[in-house]
Structure formats: C-alpha cells, structure tokens
Design an enzyme around this catalytic site. Structure first.
Site, mmCIF file in Angstrom:
data_model
loop_
_atom_site.group_PDB
_atom_site.id
_atom_site.type_symbol
_atom_site.label_atom_id
_atom_site.label_comp_id
_atom_site.label_asym_id
_atom_site.label_seq_id
_atom_site.Cartn_x
_atom_site.Cartn_y
_atom_site.Cartn_z
ATOM 1 N N ASP A 375 -20.889 33.700 -5.464
ATOM 2 C CA ASP A 375 -22.160 33.024 -5.702
ATOM 3 C C ASP A 375 -22.857 32.737 -4.371
ATOM 4 O O ASP A 375 -22.324 31.987 -3.534
ATOM 5 C CB ASP A 375 -21.915 31.716 -6.454
ATOM 6 C CG ASP A 375 -23.193 31.110 -7.013
ATOM 7 O OD1 ASP A 375 -24.226 31.143 -6.316
ATOM 8 O OD2 ASP A 375 -23.167 30.606 -8.150
ATOM 9 N N HIS A 405 -25.079 34.205 -8.846
ATOM 10 C CA HIS A 405 -25.495 32.904 -9.362
ATOM 11 C C HIS A 405 -26.212 33.100 -10.686
ATOM 12 O O HIS A 405 -27.300 33.689 -10.730
ATOM 13 C CB HIS A 405 -26.417 32.202 -8.359
ATOM 14 C CG HIS A 405 -26.769 30.798 -8.745
ATOM 15 N ND1 HIS A 405 -25.889 29.745 -8.576
ATOM 16 C CD2 HIS A 405 -27.886 30.275 -9.309
ATOM 17 C CE1 HIS A 405 -26.455 28.634 -9.008
ATOM 18 N NE2 HIS A 405 -27.669 28.923 -9.467
#
Length: 485
Positions: A375, A405
């Site tokens: 992420d 993400h």
C-alpha cells in the site's frame, strides 16, 4: 539501375519486417520471449516514471515476470509470523474457525500481476477512474444537535437491480443475497477527504446486486454537503456518525446494519465502534485499506503525487467554510493541514481524543480489516498493530502481498476486496444466527454476553461542552458473544 533497386528494397523493408515478425510469432517460444521482452521494457520505463515522480517502487522483479502464488490462508496468532500469500491474522476463536470453513473468498485469488497489479496503478485507478456510474442516489441532509449537517446518500438502484428485486418480492422469495425478506443496510464511509471514489461506487453497485440497501455517509462540508457550522469533522470524531447510525436504525429498525469504510474513512468508523461498544446498532463492520494508527499516518511522509492530490481535494472543501482559510491553504502536508484546522491545543492532545484505536478494547462487534503490504498511501506493513488482532477476538486482519490502496484487482476483472467484504457479512450473520439458535437450547453452558455499555460514558470533546450527551435508544441486546471463546 542499382540505385533504383536499392530504393525499391528500402520501400519494401517495413512490409518484409512485418511479414517476418508475423511468421516468427507462429512459434510458441518466439511469442513467449517477445512478450517477456515487451514486459521487461515496460517495467524499466515504469521504474523511470516512478523515480521521476518520487513514488516508492517495489523492486522485486517478480511483479512483472512471474505470476502471483496462490497458497491457502492461515490463522496466525501469538508470534505474528507470516507465510507467503494471504494471511488471516486473528485470535483462533470459534468465529475465526467458522470463517475459515465457510468463507470461500479467503481461498487466495489470482490477484493481478504487473502491470495491472502495480500498487500505484491500482491505487490511482481506484481513486480516479472506473466504470461508468450506473447507480443513482437520493440525499437526506441530516440536521445534527449542534446545528451541523451531514449527508446520507441512499442508492436508489439500477434498472437491472430493481427488476431483480421486484421479481423476488412478487415470487415471495428472499431478495438476492439470501439474508431475509427485510434487506440488510450497508453503510459506506468514504475517505476522510470526502467524495465517492470509483472503488466505492463499484462496491455500492455490487452490494445492491446482492440485495443490500446502500447508504453513503458524507461528513460536514464534503461531497456537496452544506457546512452550517464553523467547524468541520475531526479525523477520529465519531459524534456525527453516531447520530447518523441512530437515524438509519430508526428508518430501518428491522434490518441488519453493517458498515464498510474506505482508507482514511476508517478513522471515524473505528472510533465509533470503540466509543459505542455494545450499544452500537451495527452487526459487523469492515475496513478496506484502513488507517489504524492515525497519528503515525499523518506524521509519515506520503509520496508527493498522493500528498498534493489529497491536499488539493481538502482545500477545495474549504471554499465554503465559514472561517479564515488563508493559513490553512498555505499548508504543504496533511499533518500541517490537520493541525492548523483542528488543533487548538497541541498535536498529542488531539490524538488522545481522536486516535482510531483508542477504545479498541470496547469494540463489541466483529471488525474485518483488509490490508496490503504494498500500500503506497499507508505506513509500512511492519507498523501494523498485529498484537491487537492476535489478542482481541473482535478484530480480524486479512493481509495480502499485493493490492495497493483500495485496489486488490483480480487477474481477470473485478475487485477481490468487494467480494471478500460482502461474503464476510453473510458468513458472520450465519454464524451469529447459529450461535443464537444454539444458545436458546442451552441452559447452563451459555457464555454471558458483554454488558451493554451506555453511551453516556463516551469522552466529551471541547466542541461539545455546551451540548447534552448522546442518549442511546432503548432496545434489547440479545447477541450471545460465544464466538469470543
């Protein structure tokens, strides 16, 4: 004459080259090496782009020349050791074991490899681009106790979804999703900077197809919601969400209520679950790419592309604010923006009352968190509070190696996190029904339910000193919390 022949050959050279290329691609080995060379060249070009834009880069070449592995999930506790692929990190409770047996989406899917599975490309795609929006909303502007307004956008459906529901009701059967004749309500909480991302819209569409009523919560001053007070919603302040949940429950008192947050929207959802405890009307909750440690997230430097994008979005909201915004507009980081806008005292005191997990021990419904190790918007996965998931029976963490993400793009098409969340709600609901049914037949072996925590005990805030505290609606809390054993 020789010059004419040479010119003629030069004119035919492109066609001859194309012919030889087509002829060569008939062999499997030539096709394989050509595809590999193109991917390698694309990867090196992408490395250059990431370096120019100062975006963190996964230099593991497996992201472009190998397919993702697909091992089965593990339940991990205690030491927090991990294996390759997908990990389910939680306390080995009855609920966790039931999930492993009936949660089909936990079988590791084929998450997309590079380039489709690049964390930055997934993240930007989920935030900026997506399918054509076919879901329409009708808005409720909810007036709060202090005169503020939050927006609740109710999804009114698509033609296909409405046709399915009409057919199901006419036949006397259950709505799509196999819950009850009273459809469950799914509350969606967007990123803290507001607005519906394509990722959240796709989840909304998929949930409606499965028979959910879908409502989106928009904080003050975001997504066109009027700002009628001189303050906006702090990062982890659940007061507005608490009143919104009470309103939704009154509107659909017979429906099961579940909630999903996206990214930084998890701050208000986790805070709400901790402050309300067992008084919440939610049956279960999930957070996709959540911000679990708010102060650490604001203090960790974000890649410039994402930082300036988030700041630009936040500053646009201030154009309607009833306050002096000159100083706020000059901020160059999310931390400076948050501190300038909300911190009347000091930074640490702000997080004493707004840290999302400050009351994690009081959470009384199962909470699923889906995180990816790559992420680019969150702090490194090594900072995840694994001990919380290993020791608290109400928290479950699904950790993947890829996903970006709020991405989790599948190799074919679709988003894996959507299917995981919706099936998670179904399995948890089935488990709770089974446990409640078994509890009625047991006379002496029932584990006592957690004592209902009155909302009167929630911490007061400076802005609420003049307001009366929130009062819980009366109702019987009958869930048997035997899944914590």
């Amino acid at each position: 004459m020789a010059s004419f022949a040479w010119d003629y050959l030069l004119c035919l050279f492109p066609s001859l080259l194309f012919f030889l290329l087509r002829l060569g691609l008939r062999w499997h080995s030539v096709r394989y090496w050509t595809r590999l060379a193109v991917r390698a060249a694309g990867w090196r070009l992408w490395v250059i782009v990431c370096l120019i834009l100062e975006m963190p880069l996964d230099r593991n070449t497996r992201t472009w020349n190998k397919e993702p592995e697909s091992p089965g999930p593990d339940i991990l506790s205690g030491s927090g050791q991990t294996s390759d692929g997908l990990r389910l990190i939680c306390k080995p409770t009855a609920l966790a074991k039931y999930l492993l047996q009936h949660w089909g989406c936990l079988a590791m899917p084929r998450l997309a490899a590079w380039p489709k599975g690049d964390p930055h490309l997934q993240t930007l795609s989920s935030l900026l681009s997506g399918q054509v929006d076919t879901v329409q909303f009708t808005r409720d502007n909810l007036l709060l106790r202090d005169g503020g307004v939050v927006a609740l956008d109710w999804a009114v459906g698509t033609r296909l979804c409405e046709a399915i529901r009409r057919k199901e009701h006419q036949s006397g059967g259950k709505v799509l999703g196999c819950f009850t004749l009273t459809p469950p309500v799914l509350l969606l909480i967007p990123q803290s900077w507001g607005g519906m991302t394509p990722h959240l819209k796709m989840l909304c569409h998929q949930a409606m197809d499965q028979g959910f009523y879908v409502v989106v919560f928009h904080p003050r001053g975001t997504a066109g919601c009027p700002l009628t007070t001189t303050r906006m919603t702090e990062f982890g302040d659940p007061a507005d969400l608490e009143q919104a949940v009470a309103y939704i429950h009154r509107r659909h008192p017979s429906s099961m209520l579940v909630a999903v947050s996206e990214g930084s929207g998890s701050g208000v959802l986790l805070s709400y679950l901790g402050e309300c405890g067992s008084s919440t009307h939610l049956t279960a909750a999930a957070a996709i790419s959540p911000v679990l440690l708010g102060q650490l997230w604001f203090e960790t430097a974000m890649p410039p592309v994402y930082r300036w994008g988030a700041l630009f979005h936040r500053k646009l909201q201030l154009s309607r604010a009833v306050l002096d915004v000159d100083r706020v507009l000059s901020c160059s980081s999310l931390r400076d923006f948050e501190e300038t806008l909300f911190c009347a005292s000091d930074w640490d005191s702000y997080w004493d009352r707004n840290e999302p997990l400050r009351d994690a021990d009081e959470v009384a419904v199962p909470v699923l968190c889906i995180c990816s190790r790559d992420d680019p918007l969150l702090p490194p996965a090594s900072t995840l509070p694994l001990t919380l998931f290993q020791n608290n029976p109400y928290f479950l963490l699904v950790l993947t190696d890829r996903g970006g993400h709020c991405g989790f793009t599948l190799e074919g098409c679709g988003t894996w996190s959507h299917a995981v969340v919706l099936e998670y709600f179904r399995v948890v609901t089935d488990f709770l029904k089974r446990e409640e049914g078994g509890a009625r037949n047991r006379t002496s072996t029932t584990v006592p339910s957690r004592r209902r925590r009155p909302i009167m005990t929630r911490k007061s805030r400076p802005q609420e000193a003049e307001q009366s505290s929130v009062t819980a609606e009366e109702g019987n809390f009958t869930w048997k919390r035997s899944y914590t054993r």
